[in-house]
Structures are given as structure tokens and as C-alpha cells.
Design a protein around this motif. Sequence first.
Motif, PDB file in Angstrom:
ATOM      1  N   ASP A  51     -63.631 -47.075 -35.240  1.00  0.00           N
ATOM      2  CA  ASP A  51     -63.371 -45.819 -34.533  1.00  0.00           C
ATOM      3  C   ASP A  51     -63.833 -45.892 -33.075  1.00  0.00           C
ATOM      4  OD1 ASP A  51     -62.295 -44.716 -36.814  1.00  0.00           O
ATOM      5  OD2 ASP A  51     -64.096 -43.569 -37.353  1.00  0.00           O
ATOM      6  N   ARG A  52     -64.973 -46.529 -32.850  1.00  0.00           N
ATOM      7  CA  ARG A  52     -65.505 -46.611 -31.490  1.00  0.00           C
ATOM      8  C   ARG A  52     -64.685 -47.559 -30.620  1.00  0.00           C
ATOM      9  NH1 ARG A  52     -71.757 -47.755 -32.371  1.00  0.00           N
ATOM     10  NH2 ARG A  52     -71.958 -47.184 -30.161  1.00  0.00           N
ATOM     11  N   VAL A  53     -64.210 -48.642 -31.209  1.00  0.00           N
ATOM     12  CA  VAL A  53     -63.371 -49.566 -30.433  1.00  0.00           C
ATOM     13  C   VAL A  53     -62.027 -48.916 -30.103  1.00  0.00           C
ATOM     14  CG1 VAL A  53     -62.201 -51.804 -30.430  1.00  0.00           C
ATOM     15  CG2 VAL A  53     -64.509 -51.618 -31.382  1.00  0.00           C
ATOM     16  N   VAL A  54     -61.440 -48.234 -31.081  1.00  0.00           N
ATOM     17  CA  VAL A  54     -60.175 -47.527 -30.835  1.00  0.00           C
ATOM     18  C   VAL A  54     -60.360 -46.495 -29.722  1.00  0.00           C
ATOM     19  CG1 VAL A  54     -58.466 -45.956 -31.799  1.00  0.00           C
ATOM     20  CG2 VAL A  54     -59.255 -47.893 -33.150  1.00  0.00           C
ATOM     21  N   ALA A  55     -61.457 -45.756 -29.777  1.00  0.00           N
ATOM     22  CA  ALA A  55     -61.703 -44.728 -28.765  1.00  0.00           C
ATOM     23  C   ALA A  55     -61.812 -45.344 -27.372  1.00  0.00           C
ATOM     24  CB  ALA A  55     -62.973 -43.952 -29.105  1.00  0.00           C
ATOM     25  N   THR A  56     -62.467 -46.495 -27.278  1.00  0.00           N
ATOM     26  CA  THR A  56     -62.583 -47.167 -25.978  1.00  0.00           C
ATOM     27  C   THR A  56     -61.223 -47.649 -25.493  1.00  0.00           C
ATOM     28  OG1 THR A  56     -64.868 -47.855 -26.356  1.00  0.00           O
ATOM     29  CG2 THR A  56     -63.608 -49.125 -24.746  1.00  0.00           C
ATOM     30  N   ILE A  57     -60.432 -48.210 -26.377  1.00  0.00           N
ATOM     31  CA  ILE A  57     -59.107 -48.688 -25.982  1.00  0.00           C
ATOM     32  C   ILE A  57     -58.254 -47.535 -25.457  1.00  0.00           C
ATOM     33  CG2 ILE A  57     -56.943 -49.689 -26.816  1.00  0.00           C
ATOM     34  CD1 ILE A  57     -58.577 -51.457 -28.694  1.00  0.00           C
ATOM     35  N   VAL A 115     -54.104 -49.318 -34.159  1.00  0.00           N
ATOM     36  CA  VAL A 115     -54.422 -47.916 -34.419  1.00  0.00           C
ATOM     37  C   VAL A 115     -54.303 -47.089 -33.143  1.00  0.00           C
ATOM     38  CG1 VAL A 115     -56.241 -46.323 -35.162  1.00  0.00           C
ATOM     39  CG2 VAL A 115     -55.896 -48.485 -36.383  1.00  0.00           C
ATOM     40  N   ALA A 116     -54.743 -47.662 -32.027  1.00  0.00           N
ATOM     41  CA  ALA A 116     -54.680 -46.938 -30.751  1.00  0.00           C
ATOM     42  C   ALA A 116     -53.247 -46.647 -30.328  1.00  0.00           C
ATOM     43  CB  ALA A 116     -55.392 -47.742 -29.665  1.00  0.00           C
ATOM     44  N   GLN A 117     -52.274 -47.378 -30.879  1.00  0.00           N
ATOM     45  CA  GLN A 117     -50.863 -47.141 -30.583  1.00  0.00           C
ATOM     46  C   GLN A 117     -50.251 -46.058 -31.464  1.00  0.00           C
ATOM     47  OE1 GLN A 117     -49.714 -51.317 -31.207  1.00  0.00           O
ATOM     48  NE2 GLN A 117     -48.920 -51.333 -29.123  1.00  0.00           N
ATOM     49  N   ALA A 118     -50.957 -45.681 -32.532  1.00  0.00           N
ATOM     50  CA  ALA A 118     -50.372 -44.796 -33.543  1.00  0.00           C
ATOM     51  C   ALA A 118     -50.358 -43.343 -33.061  1.00  0.00           C
ATOM     52  CB  ALA A 118     -51.160 -44.899 -34.848  1.00  0.00           C
ATOM     53  N   ALA A 119     -49.185 -42.737 -33.095  1.00  0.00           N
ATOM     54  CA  ALA A 119     -49.032 -41.355 -32.607  1.00  0.00           C
ATOM     55  C   ALA A 119     -49.830 -40.364 -33.440  1.00  0.00           C
ATOM     56  CB  ALA A 119     -47.554 -40.975 -32.614  1.00  0.00           C
ATOM     57  N   GLY A 120     -50.055 -40.673 -34.712  1.00  0.00           N
ATOM     58  CA  GLY A 120     -50.748 -39.735 -35.590  1.00  0.00           C
ATOM     59  C   GLY A 120     -52.254 -39.871 -35.591  1.00  0.00           C
ATOM     60  N   HIS A 121     -52.786 -40.833 -34.847  1.00  0.00           N
ATOM     61  CA  HIS A 121     -54.241 -41.018 -34.823  1.00  0.00           C
ATOM     62  C   HIS A 121     -54.875 -40.170 -33.730  1.00  0.00           C
ATOM     63  CE1 HIS A 121     -58.137 -43.019 -35.025  1.00  0.00           C
ATOM     64  NE2 HIS A 121     -58.102 -43.096 -33.706  1.00  0.00           N
ATOM     65  N   ASP A 122     -55.827 -39.340 -34.088  1.00  0.00           N
ATOM     66  CA  ASP A 122     -56.601 -38.537 -33.138  1.00  0.00           C
ATOM     67  C   ASP A 122     -55.682 -37.852 -32.130  1.00  0.00           C
ATOM     68  OD1 ASP A 122     -58.466 -37.344 -31.532  1.00  0.00           O
ATOM     69  OD2 ASP A 122     -59.197 -39.186 -30.614  1.00  0.00           O
ATOM     70  N   ASP A 124     -56.065 -35.571 -30.252  1.00  0.00           N
ATOM     71  CA  ASP A 124     -56.685 -35.112 -29.005  1.00  0.00           C
ATOM     72  C   ASP A 124     -56.633 -36.170 -27.902  1.00  0.00           C
ATOM     73  OD1 ASP A 124     -57.366 -32.619 -30.028  1.00  0.00           O
ATOM     74  OD2 ASP A 124     -59.278 -33.342 -30.817  1.00  0.00           O
ATOM     75  N   THR A 125     -56.261 -37.393 -28.248  1.00  0.00           N
ATOM     76  CA  THR A 125     -56.136 -38.454 -27.248  1.00  0.00           C
ATOM     77  C   THR A 125     -54.732 -39.043 -27.312  1.00  0.00           C
ATOM     78  OG1 THR A 125     -56.973 -40.161 -28.769  1.00  0.00           O
ATOM     79  CG2 THR A 125     -58.583 -39.031 -27.359  1.00  0.00           C
ATOM     80  N   ARG A 126     -54.341 -39.717 -26.250  1.00  0.00           N
ATOM     81  CA  ARG A 126     -52.971 -40.221 -26.157  1.00  0.00           C
ATOM     82  C   ARG A 126     -52.863 -41.646 -26.685  1.00  0.00           C
ATOM     83  NH1 ARG A 126     -50.620 -39.433 -20.260  1.00  0.00           N
ATOM     84  NH2 ARG A 126     -48.832 -40.313 -21.377  1.00  0.00           N
ATOM     85  N   PRO A 127     -51.788 -41.960 -27.400  1.00  0.00           N
ATOM     86  CA  PRO A 127     -51.551 -43.340 -27.820  1.00  0.00           C
ATOM     87  C   PRO A 127     -51.354 -44.246 -26.607  1.00  0.00           C
ATOM     88  CG  PRO A 127     -50.099 -41.817 -28.993  1.00  0.00           C
ATOM     89  CD  PRO A 127     -50.739 -41.045 -27.885  1.00  0.00           C
ATOM     90  N   ILE A 128     -51.752 -45.504 -26.752  1.00  0.00           N
ATOM     91  CA  ILE A 128     -51.541 -46.483 -25.687  1.00  0.00           C
ATOM     92  C   ILE A 128     -50.167 -47.111 -25.840  1.00  0.00           C
ATOM     93  CG2 ILE A 128     -54.002 -46.979 -25.518  1.00  0.00           C
ATOM     94  CD1 ILE A 128     -53.334 -49.678 -27.010  1.00  0.00           C
ATOM     95  N   GLY A 129     -49.783 -47.921 -24.864  1.00  0.00           N
ATOM     96  CA  GLY A 129     -48.544 -48.681 -24.942  1.00  0.00           C
ATOM     97  C   GLY A 129     -48.756 -49.987 -25.697  1.00  0.00           C
ATOM     98  N   ALA A 130     -48.350 -51.090 -25.079  1.00  0.00           N
ATOM     99  CA  ALA A 130     -48.459 -52.386 -25.751  1.00  0.00           C
ATOM    100  C   ALA A 130     -49.130 -53.402 -24.828  1.00  0.00           C
ATOM    101  CB  ALA A 130     -47.074 -52.883 -26.170  1.00  0.00           C
ATOM    102  N   PRO A 131     -50.445 -53.245 -24.590  1.00  0.00           N
ATOM    103  CA  PRO A 131     -51.121 -54.207 -23.711  1.00  0.00           C
ATOM    104  C   PRO A 131     -51.093 -55.613 -24.295  1.00  0.00           C
ATOM    105  CG  PRO A 131     -52.726 -52.906 -24.941  1.00  0.00           C
ATOM    106  CD  PRO A 131     -51.384 -52.281 -25.186  1.00  0.00           C
ATOM    107  N   ASN A 132     -50.881 -56.583 -23.428  1.00  0.00           N
ATOM    108  CA  ASN A 132     -50.945 -57.952 -23.908  1.00  0.00           C
ATOM    109  C   ASN A 132     -52.381 -58.286 -24.263  1.00  0.00           C
ATOM    110  OD1 ASN A 132     -50.161 -60.678 -24.465  1.00  0.00           O
ATOM    111  ND2 ASN A 132     -48.548 -60.476 -22.917  1.00  0.00           N
ATOM    112  N   VAL A 133     -52.542 -59.259 -25.131  1.00  0.00           N
ATOM    113  CA  VAL A 133     -53.870 -59.711 -25.542  1.00  0.00           C
ATOM    114  C   VAL A 133     -53.978 -61.190 -25.226  1.00  0.00           C
ATOM    115  CG1 VAL A 133     -55.503 -59.989 -27.444  1.00  0.00           C
ATOM    116  CG2 VAL A 133     -53.982 -57.988 -27.380  1.00  0.00           C
ATOM    117  N   LEU A 134     -54.986 -61.539 -24.441  1.00  0.00           N
ATOM    118  CA  LEU A 134     -55.242 -62.932 -24.089  1.00  0.00           C
ATOM    119  C   LEU A 134     -56.541 -63.376 -24.750  1.00  0.00           C
ATOM    120  CD1 LEU A 134     -54.410 -62.987 -20.259  1.00  0.00           C
ATOM    121  CD2 LEU A 134     -52.913 -63.542 -22.179  1.00  0.00           C
TER     122      LEU A 134
END
Length: 244
Positions: free
Chosen positions: A103-109, A143-150, A152-162
Motif C-alpha cells: 500500500d505504501r509503495v503504491v501510494a508513493t508511485i 495496482v497504481a494503474q488500476a482505476a478502481g484502486h483508491d 481519492d488518488t489518480r491512476p498512473i499511466g505506463a512508466p517504463n521500468v529500468l
Amino acid sequence: MTASPIGRGPILVVSAHAADFVWRAGGAIALGASRGQQVHVLCLTFGEKGESQGLWKQPGMTLDRVKEARRDEAGRAAKVLGADIEFLDAGDYPLRATDDLYDRVVATIRRVDPAVILTHPAKDPYNLDHALTHEIVLRARMVAQAAGHDRDTRPIGAPNVLQFEPHQPEQCGFVPNLLLDVSAVFGRKVEAMRIMGAQGHLVGYYTDLGVRRGVQAVRNGGDRSITHAEAYQRVFPVVGGELL
């Protein structure tokens, strides 16, 4: 025009322990910060049990004192590199993927809304905290991309991961497909590395590695002015309008 390999928006660096981001991604952090990008470092743990050898050799050392020393070192190193830093104190050796940690990592993302995420590779048989951090990051990104999660905050797009380079890449299946020129900021990386006294023995190793990757960058078509580089492996494809 070729897009920057570390984007032009915010950069999120997720580090299992409080020094990993310095050794493995210090150049990318300093480079992004020098371009005016927001760079946020998220340390899941202080590395207080398994990655603080120098501190535990001191008489009378305690867990709380190790954590405080690691917080101080990592905070000063992040400042040198130009990044903000956040500590979750999730406990290392072993790191455990609890619901609260997710939950804390998702919130930071969601809060940072990064253009790119830098983190550990998927496999590291020498340090399973690193491999678990990779999994936590990918699950939290999903999870941070999911429209139904939390709501009160906005879903993110699709950041690349390196994935940044592990200490023993051959044993981790690490095959770099990006050599990032960090020549202009490598001095700042060295300055940050020297702050990490709990693992001071690694400064020479990562300085030499930067030189070797710089040589490889030139041999792979980079400008001859490149002296230092960092190696990364992408998780997802890059979308572009040109064959590069």
C-alpha cells in the motif's frame, strides 16, 4: 528526435536498502536532477542488518543506531545527487512483502507519477531482498494503474521500468540494453558513494565499473567523449517513431 532514456518527467528510484540507489543508479539520478527533473528515491529498508558491515564492527552498536547512521548517510548522498528521499523502514534480511508495504509503495508511485522507475533486476541469488523489491515494484505499478484502486488518488499511466546493474550481473541474468552516459555527473556519484561509510569498500568497485561501462558505451556507438556509463535493462518495450 530521440527520446531521453530516463524520460523528461519525474524519476522514481526504488531501492531495497539505503545504499543501493547510490552504487547502482547514482549517475542516472544526478543526470536527471541536472536536467531539472524531479527525482524521488524510495528506500524500502535501511539495510540495517545485512548491508551495514562497517557499522556493526563498532563496539556497542545497536540496531537503532545503525538505522540512524544509514538514514543520515543515505539522506546526505541523495542531497548530493539532487534527489528527495523517503524511507519505509520495512526491515531487511529478510524483507517481507506485507500488505502495508504494498500500500505504501503504491501510494508513493501515485504521488510521484513517474515517467520512469529504476529498481533492482528480477533475479539476484546473492540477495533475495533485491529480487523481492523488483516484484514489489512491478505489482505496485500494476495496482497504481488500476482505476478502481483508491478513488481519492489518480491512476498512473505506463512508466517504463529500468533494472539497474546488480553486483554480480552474470549470476543474475542481467543483460543490459541501455548504456547511460553519466560522464558529466560521475564526480557527483563518486562524492555520494564516499558518504556511504557503512559500505565504503564498494566505492572502488563501482568507480571502476563506471569506467568499464563507459568504454563499452563508446564501442557500441556512443560519442568518444563518454568516459563513464551505467548499465540498465528494460522490462517493457520502448515505443517510438524511429528505428534506432
